[in-house]
Scaffold this active site. Structure first.
Site, PDB file in Angstrom:
ATOM      1  N   LEU A 152      66.514 -41.209  23.216  1.00 56.06           N
ATOM      2  CA  LEU A 152      65.249 -41.302  22.665  1.00 56.06           C
ATOM      3  C   LEU A 152      65.849 -42.415  21.312  1.00 56.06           C
ATOM      4  CD1 LEU A 152      62.883 -39.487  21.537  1.00 56.06           C
ATOM      5  CD2 LEU A 152      64.664 -38.313  20.327  1.00 56.06           C
ATOM      6  N   ASP A 202      55.549 -31.138   6.651  1.00 54.71           N
ATOM      7  CA  ASP A 202      55.198 -30.690   5.739  1.00 54.71           C
ATOM      8  C   ASP A 202      55.748 -29.233   5.406  1.00 54.71           C
ATOM      9  OD1 ASP A 202      54.177 -30.696   2.546  1.00 54.71           O
ATOM     10  OD2 ASP A 202      52.120 -31.620   3.109  1.00 54.71           O
ATOM     11  N   ASN A 222      57.858 -27.849   3.748  1.00 48.87           N
ATOM     12  CA  ASN A 222      59.166 -26.695   3.599  1.00 48.87           C
ATOM     13  C   ASN A 222      59.097 -26.059   2.213  1.00 48.87           C
ATOM     14  OD1 ASN A 222      59.947 -27.749   5.060  1.00 48.87           O
ATOM     15  ND2 ASN A 222      60.983 -29.463   3.436  1.00 48.87           N
ATOM     16  N   ARG A 226      56.366 -24.821  -0.066  1.00 49.83           N
ATOM     17  CA  ARG A 226      55.741 -23.158   0.614  1.00 49.83           C
ATOM     18  C   ARG A 226      56.062 -22.407   1.113  1.00 49.83           C
ATOM     19  NH1 ARG A 226      50.702 -26.718   2.232  1.00 49.83           N
ATOM     20  NH2 ARG A 226      51.958 -28.361   2.334  1.00 49.83           N
ATOM     21  N   TRP A 227      56.932 -23.356   2.495  1.00 51.91           N
ATOM     22  CA  TRP A 227      57.907 -21.567   2.880  1.00 51.91           C
ATOM     23  C   TRP A 227      58.744 -21.225   2.349  1.00 51.91           C
ATOM     24  CZ3 TRP A 227      63.077 -21.235   4.415  1.00 51.91           C
ATOM     25  CH2 TRP A 227      63.744 -20.218   5.179  1.00 51.91           C
ATOM     26  N   HIS A 253      64.082 -26.572   2.532  1.00 52.34           N
ATOM     27  CA  HIS A 253      64.565 -28.655   3.140  1.00 52.34           C
ATOM     28  C   HIS A 253      65.403 -28.081   3.693  1.00 52.34           C
ATOM     29  CE1 HIS A 253      61.938 -30.265   0.219  1.00 52.34           C
ATOM     30  NE2 HIS A 253      62.253 -29.698  -0.754  1.00 52.34           N
ATOM     31  N   SER A 259      49.208 -39.366   3.988  1.00 48.85           N
ATOM     32  CA  SER A 259      50.465 -39.617   2.811  1.00 48.85           C
ATOM     33  C   SER A 259      50.984 -40.551   2.541  1.00 48.85           C
ATOM     34  CB  SER A 259      50.638 -38.533   2.712  1.00 48.85           C
ATOM     35  OG  SER A 259      50.317 -37.137   2.526  1.00 48.85           O
ATOM     36  N   ARG A 309      59.664 -36.393  -7.699  1.00 48.10           N
ATOM     37  CA  ARG A 309      60.016 -35.219  -7.870  1.00 48.10           C
ATOM     38  C   ARG A 309      61.340 -34.445  -8.443  1.00 48.10           C
ATOM     39  NH1 ARG A 309      58.967 -31.967  -2.531  1.00 48.10           N
ATOM     40  NH2 ARG A 309      56.818 -33.538  -1.743  1.00 48.10           N
ATOM     41  N   GLU A 322      46.278 -40.228  18.093  1.00 48.49           N
ATOM     42  CA  GLU A 322      45.611 -38.996  18.336  1.00 48.49           C
ATOM     43  C   GLU A 322      46.598 -38.287  17.088  1.00 48.49           C
ATOM     44  OE1 GLU A 322      43.209 -38.322  20.599  1.00 48.49           O
ATOM     45  OE2 GLU A 322      43.044 -40.644  20.836  1.00 48.49           O
TER      46      GLU A 322
HETATM   47  C1  FPP Z   1      57.737 -31.962   2.777  1.00 49.54           C
HETATM   48  O1  FPP Z   1      57.484 -30.586   2.084  1.00 49.54           O
HETATM   49  C2  FPP Z   1      58.953 -32.582   2.565  1.00 49.54           C
HETATM   50  C3  FPP Z   1      59.560 -33.492   2.326  1.00 49.54           C
HETATM   51  C4  FPP Z   1      59.108 -34.389   1.188  1.00 49.54           C
HETATM   52  C5  FPP Z   1      61.047 -33.520   3.040  1.00 49.54           C
HETATM   53  C6  FPP Z   1      61.999 -33.707   4.633  1.00 49.54           C
HETATM   54  C7  FPP Z   1      62.932 -32.875   4.514  1.00 49.54           C
HETATM   55  C8  FPP Z   1      62.816 -32.137   5.268  1.00 49.54           C
HETATM   56  C9  FPP Z   1      62.754 -32.052   6.558  1.00 49.54           C
HETATM   57  C10 FPP Z   1      64.484 -32.347   5.100  1.00 49.54           C
HETATM   58  C11 FPP Z   1      65.423 -32.926   5.590  1.00 49.54           C
HETATM   59  C12 FPP Z   1      65.518 -34.123   6.881  1.00 49.54           C
HETATM   60  C13 FPP Z   1      66.432 -34.016   7.565  1.00 49.54           C
HETATM   61  C14 FPP Z   1      65.926 -35.677   8.068  1.00 49.54           C
HETATM   62  C15 FPP Z   1      67.719 -34.025   7.560  1.00 49.54           C
HETATM   63  P1  FPP Z   1      57.342 -30.018   0.599  1.00 49.54           P
HETATM   64  O2  FPP Z   1      58.236 -29.645  -0.156  1.00 49.54           O
HETATM   65  O3  FPP Z   1      56.333 -31.102   0.207  1.00 49.54           O
HETATM   66  O4  FPP Z   1      56.863 -28.790   0.724  1.00 49.54           O
HETATM   67  P2  FPP Z   1      55.800 -28.486  -0.469  1.00 49.54           P
HETATM   68  O5  FPP Z   1      54.117 -29.180  -0.061  1.00 49.54           O
HETATM   69  O6  FPP Z   1      54.642 -26.895   0.824  1.00 49.54           O
HETATM   70  O7  FPP Z   1      55.337 -27.959  -1.333  1.00 49.54           O
END
Ligand code: FPP
Length: 254
Positions: free
Chosen positions: A139, A28, A30, A32-33, A45, A204, A79, A215
């Site tokens: 893995l 989680d 992406n 915000r970053w 992302h 979620s 989204r 854990e």
């Molecule tokens: C949550 O951040 C993240 C996602 C909904 C998608 C996860 C995707 C990736 C990590 C990138 C691609 C993955 C692979 C396997 C190649 P958010 O967008 O909800 O962040 P926010 O809550 O800060 O808006």
């Protein structure tokens, strides 16, 4: 890369027997970053995909049994279309670009989630990766895409009910093991440790059945910045937990 000799400095004093065998991650933060840098969400992302690569390689190197990543929930279709398309394209590219590393490191790739609505070109790359890595003994990388735990549980109930209605299954014999074998995760161990980034304290709709005794470890670190030291910190913390599974005595993590 299953390397029994690899022990990072941060885990040098943590006995291997108390490491988690299966780590699940809700990735989680992406968005915000990206926002904090004035970048479009998709840049978050993209950078998040780099974290996926780093963490997968590290888990393989550590000799862990399984890493399960929540990449796209069944609710994420809500989204904006552009973001959904960009995420699907990232999965496709990840599978193509990372396939050689996955195979070189003996990683077995197993996606979970409903196939419906996932673009055919993404499914084709996923299927090819599954096929080519099927015999790998290192893995297991389990990627949850179009996954929602309640939907998975409802699907399992429906499939067991169908088998019972056809006379193939005696309803009286349905126990936890039978039920688990009807889930997407049939045959996989339950996660020992759930990591969630970006500080949120929620499940979620992720692996609700399978996380019963996991854990939980929550970090404020945003997923695009999550790297090996964060993984090691979570593993150290896990090793110090006393897992009793409802009993009075600590269970061994064997
Ligand atoms: C949550 O951040 C993240 C996602 C909904 C998608 C996860 C995707 C990736 C990590 C990138 C691609 C993955 C692979 C396997 C190649 P958010 O967008 O909800 O962040 P926010 O809550 O800060 O808006």
């Amino acid at each position: 890369m299953t390397n029994a000799a690899y022990i990072p400095e941060a885990l040098a004093d943590v006995p291997r027997a108390s490491w988690p065998r299966h780590i699940a991650i809700i990735m989680d933060g992406n968005g915000r970053w990206a926002r904090s840098r004035g970048l479009p969400r998709i840049e978050g992302h993209r950078r998040g995909a780099e974290s996926v690569r780093c963490v997968t390689e590290e888990c393989a190197k550590l000799g862990l049994k399984q890493l399960t990543l929540f990449a796209f929930s069944s609710e994420n279709w809500r989204r904006p279309r552009d973001e959904v398309n960009a995420l699907m394209d990232l999965y496709r590219k990840f599978l193509i670009e990372q396939r050689p590393t996955i195979l070189k490191n003996h990683v077995r790739f197993v996606p979970i989630g409903r196939r419906d609505d996932i673009p055919a070109e993404v499914l084709a790359e996923a299927d090819r990766t599954v096929e080519l890595s099927a015999k790998a003994t290192g893995l297991t990388l389990c990627l949850a895409v179009n996954y929602g735990s309640r939907g998975e549980i409802a699907d399992a109930a429906r499939s067991l009910a169908t088998r019972a209605a056809r006379g193939e299954l005696d309803p009286a014999t349905i126990d936890e093991e039978t039920f688990a074998s009807a889930l997407n995760t049939a045959g996989m161990p339950d996660p020992d440790l759930l990591i969630r980034t970006a500080g949120e304290m929620r499940l979620s709709n992720f692996l609700l059945w399978q996380l019963s005794y996991a854990e939980l470890w929550v970090t404020p670190r945003l997923w695009p910045e999550f790297r090996q030291p964060d993984l090691h910190a979570a593993m150290r913390d896990f090793a110090g937990r006393e897992r009793r599974f409802g009993g009075l005595e600590p269970a061994t993590n064997a």
